[in-house]
Design a protein around this motif. Structure first.
Motif, PDB file in Angstrom:
ATOM      1  N   HIS A  68       0.627  -1.721  -0.140  1.00 53.06           N
ATOM      2  CA  HIS A  68       0.059   0.021   0.396  1.00 53.06           C
ATOM      3  C   HIS A  68       1.034   1.227  -0.175  1.00 53.06           C
ATOM      4  O   HIS A  68       2.144   1.491   0.259  1.00 53.06           O
ATOM      5  CB  HIS A  68      -0.933   0.533   0.797  1.00 53.06           C
ATOM      6  N   LYS A  69       0.422   2.281  -0.802  1.00 54.81           N
ATOM      7  CA  LYS A  69       0.948   3.673  -1.189  1.00 54.81           C
ATOM      8  C   LYS A  69       1.150   4.023   0.418  1.00 54.81           C
ATOM      9  O   LYS A  69       2.573   4.779   1.090  1.00 54.81           O
ATOM     10  CB  LYS A  69       0.831   4.618  -1.664  1.00 54.81           C
ATOM     11  N   ASN A  70       0.662   4.330   1.602  1.00 51.63           N
ATOM     12  CA  ASN A  70       0.761   4.467   2.749  1.00 51.63           C
ATOM     13  C   ASN A  70       1.877   3.921   3.661  1.00 51.63           C
ATOM     14  O   ASN A  70       2.881   4.617   4.250  1.00 51.63           O
ATOM     15  CB  ASN A  70      -0.381   5.013   3.385  1.00 51.63           C
ATOM     16  N   ALA A  71       1.506   2.816   3.413  1.00 56.93           N
ATOM     17  CA  ALA A  71       2.714   1.115   4.460  1.00 56.93           C
ATOM     18  C   ALA A  71       4.563   1.903   3.142  1.00 56.93           C
ATOM     19  O   ALA A  71       5.075   1.904   4.278  1.00 56.93           O
ATOM     20  CB  ALA A  71       2.514  -0.204   3.885  1.00 56.93           C
ATOM     21  N   ALA A  72       4.029   2.430   2.458  1.00 53.45           N
ATOM     22  CA  ALA A  72       5.371   2.564   1.877  1.00 53.45           C
ATOM     23  C   ALA A  72       5.486   3.927   1.895  1.00 53.45           C
ATOM     24  O   ALA A  72       7.425   4.111   2.351  1.00 53.45           O
ATOM     25  CB  ALA A  72       5.305   2.202   0.114  1.00 53.45           C
ATOM     26  N   SER A  77      10.184   6.647   4.447  1.00 53.25           N
ATOM     27  CA  SER A  77      10.576   7.549   5.653  1.00 53.25           C
ATOM     28  C   SER A  77      10.898   7.581   7.339  1.00 53.25           C
ATOM     29  O   SER A  77      12.218   8.041   7.635  1.00 53.25           O
ATOM     30  CB  SER A  77       9.191   8.109   6.097  1.00 53.25           C
ATOM     31  N   ARG A  78      10.835   6.330   7.423  1.00 54.96           N
ATOM     32  CA  ARG A  78      11.692   5.547   8.468  1.00 54.96           C
ATOM     33  C   ARG A  78      12.962   5.558   8.911  1.00 54.96           C
ATOM     34  O   ARG A  78      13.837   5.548   9.356  1.00 54.96           O
ATOM     35  CB  ARG A  78      10.348   4.576   9.218  1.00 54.96           C
ATOM     36  N   LEU A  79      12.553   4.764   6.806  1.00 54.42           N
ATOM     37  CA  LEU A  79      14.447   3.983   6.498  1.00 54.42           C
ATOM     38  C   LEU A  79      15.293   5.639   6.252  1.00 54.42           C
ATOM     39  O   LEU A  79      16.890   5.582   6.662  1.00 54.42           O
ATOM     40  CB  LEU A  79      14.658   3.329   5.952  1.00 54.42           C
ATOM     41  N   THR A  80      14.833   6.630   5.774  1.00 56.14           N
ATOM     42  CA  THR A  80      15.524   7.539   5.406  1.00 56.14           C
ATOM     43  C   THR A  80      16.241   8.259   6.601  1.00 56.14           C
ATOM     44  O   THR A  80      17.306   9.060   6.755  1.00 56.14           O
ATOM     45  CB  THR A  80      14.638   8.730   5.155  1.00 56.14           C
ATOM     46  N   MET A  81      14.946   8.673   7.967  1.00 57.83           N
ATOM     47  CA  MET A  81      15.366   9.188   9.261  1.00 57.83           C
ATOM     48  C   MET A  81      16.243   8.530   9.634  1.00 57.83           C
ATOM     49  O   MET A  81      17.397   8.764  10.141  1.00 57.83           O
ATOM     50  CB  MET A  81      13.532   9.489  10.012  1.00 57.83           C
ATOM     51  N   GLY A  82      16.263   6.551   9.778  1.00 55.37           N
ATOM     52  CA  GLY A  82      17.302   5.993  10.081  1.00 55.37           C
ATOM     53  C   GLY A  82      18.713   6.674   9.356  1.00 55.37           C
ATOM     54  O   GLY A  82      19.463   6.305  10.753  1.00 55.37           O
TER      55      GLY A  82
END
Length: 97
Positions: A68-72, A77-82
């Protein structure tokens, strides 16, 4: 078991689609796992090498309908922040040494 030709065809189509979706989800999960491992290890070079292909893999899974696009968006977002935090900590540790 299906009783009509159309139901038999739908069953074949569903099975083929399931295999494709499963492969796409597996590819995404593996890519995310590898990037999270690099983030945990604070390996800036590996993070840089993995971030863009991982985001691309996630976007392709959305286009294929496997994610799903929101899950993606949440994953990206989380991977980029991490990865940004790991890069910042890595540069702080390099300065401290």
């Amino acid at each position: 078991m299906p009783n009509h030709k159309s139901a038999e065809k739908r069953m074949r189509q569903s099975e083929a689609r399931r295999k494709i979706n499963r492969g796409n989800r597996s590819r995404v999960r593996t890519s995310i796992k590898n990037l999270r491992g690099a983030i945990g290890a604070m390996d800036a070079k590996q993070i840089k090498d993995l971030l863009s292909p991982t985001i691309s893999t996630i976007d392709k899974a959305v286009q294929n309908g496997a994610l799903h696009k929101n899950a993606a968006a949440r994953y990206k977002s989380r991977l980029t922040m991490g990865s940004n935090q790991a890069a910042a900590k890595g540069s702080n540790q390099a300065v401290a040494k």
